[in-house]
Write an enzyme that holds these catalytic residues in place. Structure first.
Site: not given
Ligand SMILES: CCC[C@@H]1NC[C@@H](O)[C@H](O)[C@H]1C(=O)O
Length: 598
Positions: A416, A510
């Site tokens: 990300e 994810e």
């Molecule tokens: C929209 C970003 C989501 C994010 N993505 C990376 C993970 O390391 C986080 O835990 C996850 C979250 O916020 O749950």
């Protein structure tokens, strides 16, 4: 300094663990080097290794301590080790380390999730007690990975501000070994497999610290099945190979002997799994058969341990993953301790191995701006050249360490980041070009695209061999009663990707919803178990319509600790299991689904 070979014992090699109680002291004013702490800590306390001080303390300023801190341990070296080269090998030190032996600096390392070793032979007093001292620093910046920044609180204390969503645990959190190795030694070996006409050709490339000949022998259940003596590179061929796969994680034993004037001077043995991984059109093939990835994004995270390695947690996590019918996990967001990969090889799990390139976006809510001009333009900053150097170093160390594991099927080079700017493409074009030279098995390379980096705006998917999406329609956007809109948002995005006709596999790396194991709501509401079920059912109903989706790795395997915040209740609660590894209702839904999905 790199240390790609996991310690083993044989008639040429000896090692002993240096785990246990070390001396520890924080150094908030960074005076230790001037005041000789590399020889003697002035007022230390006991600290377990592996471990992390943040999970052990009852004081907030210690939990969030940011800056320099020191570890120290005494150890005895008998003179019968004089013939050997002596090293200390750290499974990792987070985030950076400077190592001293009897006060002399012997090495340093940047990067908190990969091993390194320091040669100590020249500084040892034999038949006496010796002392290892480690200066550690856990500060975050945009010049190292994972990225973050820091602020100075009104009381003068530094406070790390991660750009990532997990607690900034630090310290010596993995095993530490004392190694006694031969003067001439094997330092790594790389393998590649070709399968054809019911034969497997195993090409090997051996790295050593001296010119030598090498005898390479392959054993199948103790029976020798192939052997070759050569310089560093050659190959072995076996007929009717028993291939490694998740359903049949079969391993051979390989023995490498290093010969000088015909005499064996070093030997390294390992288990190997013969298998191939490749992308063909929009499918991921293992041994030329399409696979569907079912499993998790995980963390190394547990109560009291923080991120410290513990084989009971590793075993429990694998038992839970076997129970639920998973076959894969991503080592989000950093390479895990080596023991995780050894178990995966043995149990038949597939791993997407991820370098700690997380937080390359100057805010974990950057995804809210990814489609507008409020972007942080992270890759336009002047520190990017330094960041790229460290990023490349850690990719090389990760691939050198993990390239022989049959369980590792792909490399994730980012999680990300900012990914919709030309400068982000320019940065990662170089990163992918660098990485693609390193894996002898040429596994697929990828990275995960943040919410919002969709088909109209994303710049990084052309670099990826398969596309990884982190999506939260129904949680971060269109949550609660608006989940009825989330369904269309997800379908519209997938239609957008489909219309690009990329002819590449897609994996959801994810998707998830924070859920309190104590919460039941009728009708369901966000944070309730019922909502987590509704959320996932929506995604699974949609996945059926897109044949290019080759995997579903839910976020996250278990609840895990993060920094404190208004969106975190004791941490991130998107777990399928609680932090102490008990199932939420959704675990039974996934078990039913994954045991039916082939
Ligand atoms: C929209 C970003 C989501 C994010 N993505 C990376 C993970 O390391 C986080 O835990 C996850 C979250 O916020 O749950």
């Amino acid at each position: 300094m790199e240390s790609a070979l996991y310690p083993i014992q044989n008639k040429y090699r000896f090692n002993t663990l240096m785990n246990g109680t070390w001396q520890f002291e924080t150094d908030p004013n960074s005076v230790g080097l001037d005041e000789g702490w590399n020889k003697e800590l002035p007022d230390p306390e006991e600290m377990p290794v592996p471990g992390t001080f943040a999970e052990l303390t009852t004081k907030r300023d210690r939990k969030y301590y940011t800056g320099d801190f020191w570890y120290q341990k005494d150890f005895f070296i008998p003179s019968f080790l004089k013939k050997k080269e002596l090293y200390i090998r750290f499974g990792s030190v987070t985030h950076r380390a400077k190592v001293f032996i009897n006060g002399h600096e012997v090495g340093q390392h940047e990067g908190g999730f990969l091993p390194f070793q320091v040669k100590i032979s020249n500084y040892i007093n034999y038949d006496q007690t010796n002392r290892v001292t480690v200066l550690v620093n856990n500060e975050l910046s945009e010049k190292a990975i994972p990225c973050g920044t820091e602020e100075i609180l009104d009381n003068g204390q530094k406070l790390a501000q991660p750009y990532f969503d997990f607690f900034n645990y630090s310290g010596i959190m993995r095993n530490v070994w004392l190694l006694a190795l031969p003067q001439s030694q094997i330092t790594n070996f790389k393998l590649n497999y070709q399968l054809a006409n019911n034969k497997a050709t195993i090409t090997y490339n051996i790295e050593a610290n001296n010119n030598a000949e090498f005898k390479v022998t392959l054993f199948d259940n103790q029976k020798e099945v192939a052997c070759a003596t050569s310089k560093n590179t050659s190959s072995l061929t076996i007929k009717n190979p028993h291939l490694w796969s998740p359903n049949d994680p079969y391993s051979y034993k390989i023995k490498i002997e290093m010969l000088e004037d015909g005499k064996t001077v070093d030997e390294y043995t390992d288990k190997i799994g013969i298998r191939t991984v490749k992308i063909v059109n929009d499918k991921i093939l293992l041994n030329n058969h399409p696979i569907y990835l079912k499993g998790f994004g995980k963390h190394e995270d547990f109560n009291v341990l923080g991120k410290a390695v513990n084989e009971s947690i590793i075993k429990r996590d694998y038992e839970c993953m076997k129970w639920i019918g998973a076959n894969c996990f991503r080592s989000s967001h950093y390479p895990y301790a080596e023991e995780w990969y050894q178990y995966a090889d043995k149990y038949g799990f597939l791993i997407i191995d991820e370098v700690p390139a997380v937080g390359l976006n100057r805010s974990i809510t950057n995804f809210l701006n990814v489609t507008n001009s409020n972007q942080s333009h992270f890759f336009a900053s002047k520190t990017v050249p330094e960041l790229k150097k460290v990023h490349e170093q850690e990719i090389k160390e990760m691939i050198d360490r993990d390239q022989r594991h049959p369980s590792v099927i792909a490399w994730s080079l980012f999680n990300e980041p900012e990914s919709t700017t030309q400068e982000s493409y320019d940065y990662f074009k170089d990163i992918f070009a660098f990485a693609r030279k390193l894996d002898p098995q040429n596994r697929p390379y990828t990275g995960t695209l943040v919410m919002g980096s969709g088909p109209k705006v994303d710049k990084l998917h052309p670099l990826c061999d398969f596309v990884c999406l982190n999506r939260y329609y129904g949680w971060y956007v269109a949550g609660g009663p608006e989940i009825v809109n989330a369904k269309k948002m997800l379908e519209d995005e997938l239609d957008g990707w489909q219309n690009l006709k990329l002819n590449k596999p897609f994996v959801f790396t994810e998707f998830g919803a924070d859920t309190l194991s104590s919460s039941h709501r009728l009708p369901d509401e966000m944070w309730s178990q019922e909502y987590q079920n509704e959320y996932y059912q929506m995604y699974f109903d949609i996945f059926k319509k897109y044949p290019f989706i080759c995997g579903e790795l839910v976020w996250n395997f278990a609840d895990f600790k993060t920094s404190e915040g208004i969106m975190r209740v004791g941490g991130n609660d998107k777990g399928i299991f609680t932090r102490d590894r008990e199932p939420k209702d959704i675990a039974f839904t996934l078990k039913k689904r994954w045991q039916q999905l082939n």
